[in-house]
Design a protein around this motif. Structure first.
Motif, PDB file in Angstrom:
ATOM      1  N   UNK A 266       3.210  36.481  81.584  1.00 30.82           N
ATOM      2  CA  UNK A 266       3.367  37.841  81.127  1.00 30.82           C
ATOM      3  C   UNK A 266       4.633  37.946  82.081  1.00 30.82           C
ATOM      4  N   UNK A 267       4.643  37.978  83.330  1.00 30.84           N
ATOM      5  CA  UNK A 267       6.269  38.496  84.261  1.00 30.84           C
ATOM      6  C   UNK A 267       6.765  37.630  83.811  1.00 30.84           C
ATOM      7  N   UNK A 268       6.839  36.339  83.008  1.00 23.11           N
ATOM      8  CA  UNK A 268       7.868  35.542  83.180  1.00 23.11           C
ATOM      9  C   UNK A 268       8.300  36.472  81.516  1.00 23.11           C
ATOM     10  N   UNK A 269       7.500  36.742  80.559  1.00 23.09           N
ATOM     11  CA  UNK A 269       8.298  37.216  79.269  1.00 23.09           C
ATOM     12  C   UNK A 269       8.610  38.572  79.487  1.00 23.09           C
ATOM     13  N   UNK A 270       8.289  39.615  80.595  1.00 25.83           N
ATOM     14  CA  UNK A 270       9.135  40.498  80.646  1.00 25.83           C
ATOM     15  C   UNK A 270       9.465  40.752  81.773  1.00 25.83           C
ATOM     16  N   UNK A 271       9.993  38.989  82.401  1.00 27.66           N
ATOM     17  CA  UNK A 271      11.610  39.815  82.859  1.00 27.66           C
ATOM     18  C   UNK A 271      11.225  40.136  84.792  1.00 27.66           C
ATOM     19  N   UNK A 272       9.844  40.538  84.652  1.00 28.29           N
ATOM     20  CA  UNK A 272       9.195  41.130  85.656  1.00 28.29           C
ATOM     21  C   UNK A 272       8.880  40.473  87.069  1.00 28.29           C
ATOM     22  N   UNK A 273       8.989  40.330  88.178  1.00 28.23           N
ATOM     23  CA  UNK A 273       8.319  39.696  89.488  1.00 28.23           C
ATOM     24  C   UNK A 273       6.988  39.980  89.416  1.00 28.23           C
ATOM     25  N   UNK A 274       6.510  38.431  90.122  1.00 29.68           N
ATOM     26  CA  UNK A 274       4.756  38.320  89.643  1.00 29.68           C
ATOM     27  C   UNK A 274       4.600  39.818  90.266  1.00 29.68           C
ATOM     28  N   UNK A 275       4.760  40.254  91.311  1.00 30.15           N
ATOM     29  CA  UNK A 275       3.931  41.174  92.020  1.00 30.15           C
ATOM     30  C   UNK A 275       3.651  42.571  91.243  1.00 30.15           C
ATOM     31  N   UNK A 276       4.418  42.772  90.197  1.00 28.38           N
ATOM     32  CA  UNK A 276       4.173  43.806  89.526  1.00 28.38           C
ATOM     33  C   UNK A 276       3.314  43.822  88.553  1.00 28.38           C
ATOM     34  N   UNK A 277       2.682  42.934  88.984  1.00 28.78           N
ATOM     35  CA  UNK A 277       0.917  42.935  87.378  1.00 28.78           C
ATOM     36  C   UNK A 277       0.502  42.601  88.569  1.00 28.78           C
ATOM     37  N   UNK A 278      -0.894  42.786  87.444  1.00 28.11           N
ATOM     38  CA  UNK A 278      -2.201  43.199  88.676  1.00 28.11           C
ATOM     39  C   UNK A 278      -3.017  42.374  87.469  1.00 28.11           C
ATOM     40  N   UNK A 279      -4.044  41.328  87.610  1.00 30.63           N
ATOM     41  CA  UNK A 279      -5.063  40.499  87.267  1.00 30.63           C
ATOM     42  C   UNK A 279      -6.582  41.342  87.660  1.00 30.63           C
TER      43      UNK A 279
END
Length: 574
Positions: A266-279
């Motif tokens: 998801x982070x790669x698709x949205x071009x965001x750092x992984x640290x902006x996502x929540x699992x």
């Protein structure tokens, strides 16, 4: 000891089932022989190491005021049933029946037995404190025995148990044992670290593990190089990575993420750092008198759940991971697209400390192939329960505020516990205080894996030639290797003279009088790992010299014949 009267059985190749260095080298050095899965015969060379480990442990336990006894390997089931561990231990506890059909346990530890001893014989506060220990065979029916003595089923352990009048007394006994353990591992000559730990199934209020530092170690040790903080991964506190929560700056947007079920994708698709996502991790708690509860745990996309910490969240002590069917029922979609925004059915939400201070984060939209961006607490989802849920990572701030954390691998070889009244309450181990009133005894327990020490020491001390034992626990301190002992009278005479002098000086020495070729003789002792070697040869004798070589030395050192005894004693004491 003369090698011709000892039993030496070295191998050029390790058996195919030996997986790690210590297992391979102990098998090749003839220290252990496999009898069955996780069960080994300790051969004479290995037994000498075990006895030296035991002697150091015994000396320091006695010095600390502990009293030695010996409890049985076979224990009545009734004692284990009193504490509830007969059922809780599961298949790791080996159960047997006698000819009368009575149930017994093959002991993995002895809390129940020692508590039974003490409740029968200790009646008054005047008899406390007391600390009993023994060095005894244990058996744990490991699901997957492996790594030789590192995770065998039958092993030798020193376990000690302290009994005190009150919590302050228990804490004092604990400190005495902690200090004794530090002395023990210092004397072993091993690099080790004591770390704060979780008590786990044994129960109680506080504990420390002692780990030998080794790359093969199964446990991650967390420490701060700038301070005294140290803990195992299960117990290491993870602080929030931001001190406060930034204000929301984005709108909540339902964003297509086709086929992207993992935070990384998801982070790669949205071009965001992984640290902006929540699992999202879904747990279920079964209730005896109500419907099951479903909990949603939230961690930052680049963090991992610490299951021990999760179990300490109030209400989650007996959690299990939710089934896919439960997830679909409560969230309306399969795993990979879950989040706290508008679940299908009511849930309890717990956010890790770091997640609780995030804003504008990305999480699942509870619909396949969709995630929300711009999610904010309070506006889009209610404020969560906040808890420390994650494993720390290297570079995190130390919880004592004095630096950043580092991680290394360790092999657990000792553990000290403050048990409190965990066992004395179940088994009614009480004493009469000064007023004549019965009070529960406060307990501590303290274990060292005696045979496990061998594997741990080797994992920390080896090279391409074999084992390098620390002198204190080596099977022999010194080996004397004569060149042509059976063929040269001068070599034989000087060898015997030196050997007798070393014995008279109290040196634990073995004389290799087998008549082997030098290459074979040297290879055997380098494999076995004797730390100090003296070579007696005709050429050196003509010059009045012998050769000394430490196991870690690259080259030999010539030493005058008449000075060798003093030289070796100096090296042994150094």
């Amino acid at each position: 000891m003369r090698a011709s009267r000892f039993f030496i059985s070295t191998l050029k190749e390790a058996p195919s089932d030996a997986e790690i260095i210590s297992h391979k080298l102990m098998m090749r050095a003839g220290m252990i022989k496999r009898l069955g899965s996780g069960i080994y015969t300790y051969m004479p060379m290995g037994l000498r190491v075990i006895r030296k480990v035991e002697n150091i442990v015994r000396e320091e336990m006695n010095r600390a005021g502990a009293v030695e006894l010996l409890m049985p390997v076979v224990q009545p089931a009734e004692l284990w049933q009193e504490t509830g561990r007969w059922d809780k231990m599961g298949p790791e506890l080996m159960r047997v029946k006698d000819r009368h059909g009575r149930d017994y346990a093959i002991q993995p530890t002895s809390e129940e037995v020692i508590t039974d001893v003490v409740r029968a014989d200790i009646k008054s506060y005047r008899q406390l404190p007391v600390n009993f220990y023994h060095i005894q065979t244990k058996f744990r029916d490991e699901r997957r025995p492996r790594f030789g003595l590192m995770r065998g089923r039958e092993f030798t352990m020193k376990d000690a148990y302290s009994f005190d009048r009150d919590v302050a007394g228990m804490q004092q006994s604990y400190k005495i044992m902690y200090d004794a353990y530090v002395r023990i591992f210092d004397r072993f000559g091993l690099q080790f670290r004591a770390v704060a730990a979780d008590n786990g199934a044994i129960g109680g209020s506080g504990s420390h593990e002692f780990h030998v530092i080794a790359d093969i170690g199964e446990d991650a040790l967390v420490y701060c190089p700038q301070s005294d903080f140290a803990a195992n991964m299960e117990a290491a506190e993870a602080v929030a990575l931001s001190a406060s929560r930034p204000a929301a700056s984005q709108a909540l947007v339902k964003t297509p993420t086709p086929g992207k079920a993992k935070c990384e994708h998801v982070a790669e698709l949205l071009k965001l750092p992984l640290s902006h996502t929540v699992k999202s991790i879904v747990l279920t708690v079964e209730k005896e008198d109500a419907d099951k509860e479903v909990w949603l745990l939230l961690l930052r996309g680049d963090h991992e759940l610490n299951e021990v910490k999760a179990s300490k969240v109030p209400g989650l002590a007996n959690y299990r991971f939710a089934s896919e069917g439960e997830i679909v029922e409560w969230f309306g979609t399969k795993p990979g697209y879950l989040g706290p925004v508008d679940p299908k059915k009511p849930i309890k939400v717990v956010a890790d400390r770091t997640v609780s201070n995030m804003s504008d984060f990305v999480c699942g939209a509870n619909e396949e192939d969709f995630h929300y961006t711009g999610v904010n607490w309070g506006r889009d989802v209610p404020e969560p329960i906040v808890a420390d849920l994650r494993n720390v990572v290297a570079g995190d701030p130390s919880p004592d505020g004095k630096g950043t954390l580092a991680i290394q691998r360790g092999i657990e070889v000792g553990h000290v516990f403050q048990l409190g009244t965990r066992y004395s309450e179940d088994m009614q181990a009480t004493y009469l205080d000064e007023t004549g009133k019965p009070q529960l005894m406060q307990m501590g327990c303290y274990g060292i894996g005696v045979t496990r020490i061998l594997g741990a020491a080797i994992e920390q001390n080896f090279d391409d030639k074999g084992i390098i034992w620390p002198t204190a626990i080596a099977p022999f301190e010194v080996v004397v290797c004569p060149m042509g002992y059976d063929r040269n009278e001068a070599v034989k005479a000087e060898t015997d003279k030196l050997y007798d002098a070393l014995l008279a000086a109290g040196v634990d020495v073995i004389l290799d009088d087998r008549g082997e070729r030098p290459g074979v003789m040297f290879a055997d002792w380098e494999l076995i790992g004797v730390p100090h070697r003296i070579v007696v040869g005709d050429r050196g004798l003509k010059e009045g010299k012998l050769e000394y070589q430490g196991r870690r030395d690259a080259t030999a050192t010539p030493v005058a014949l008449e000075e060798m005894l003093a030289f070796v004693q100096m090296r042994l004491n150094g």
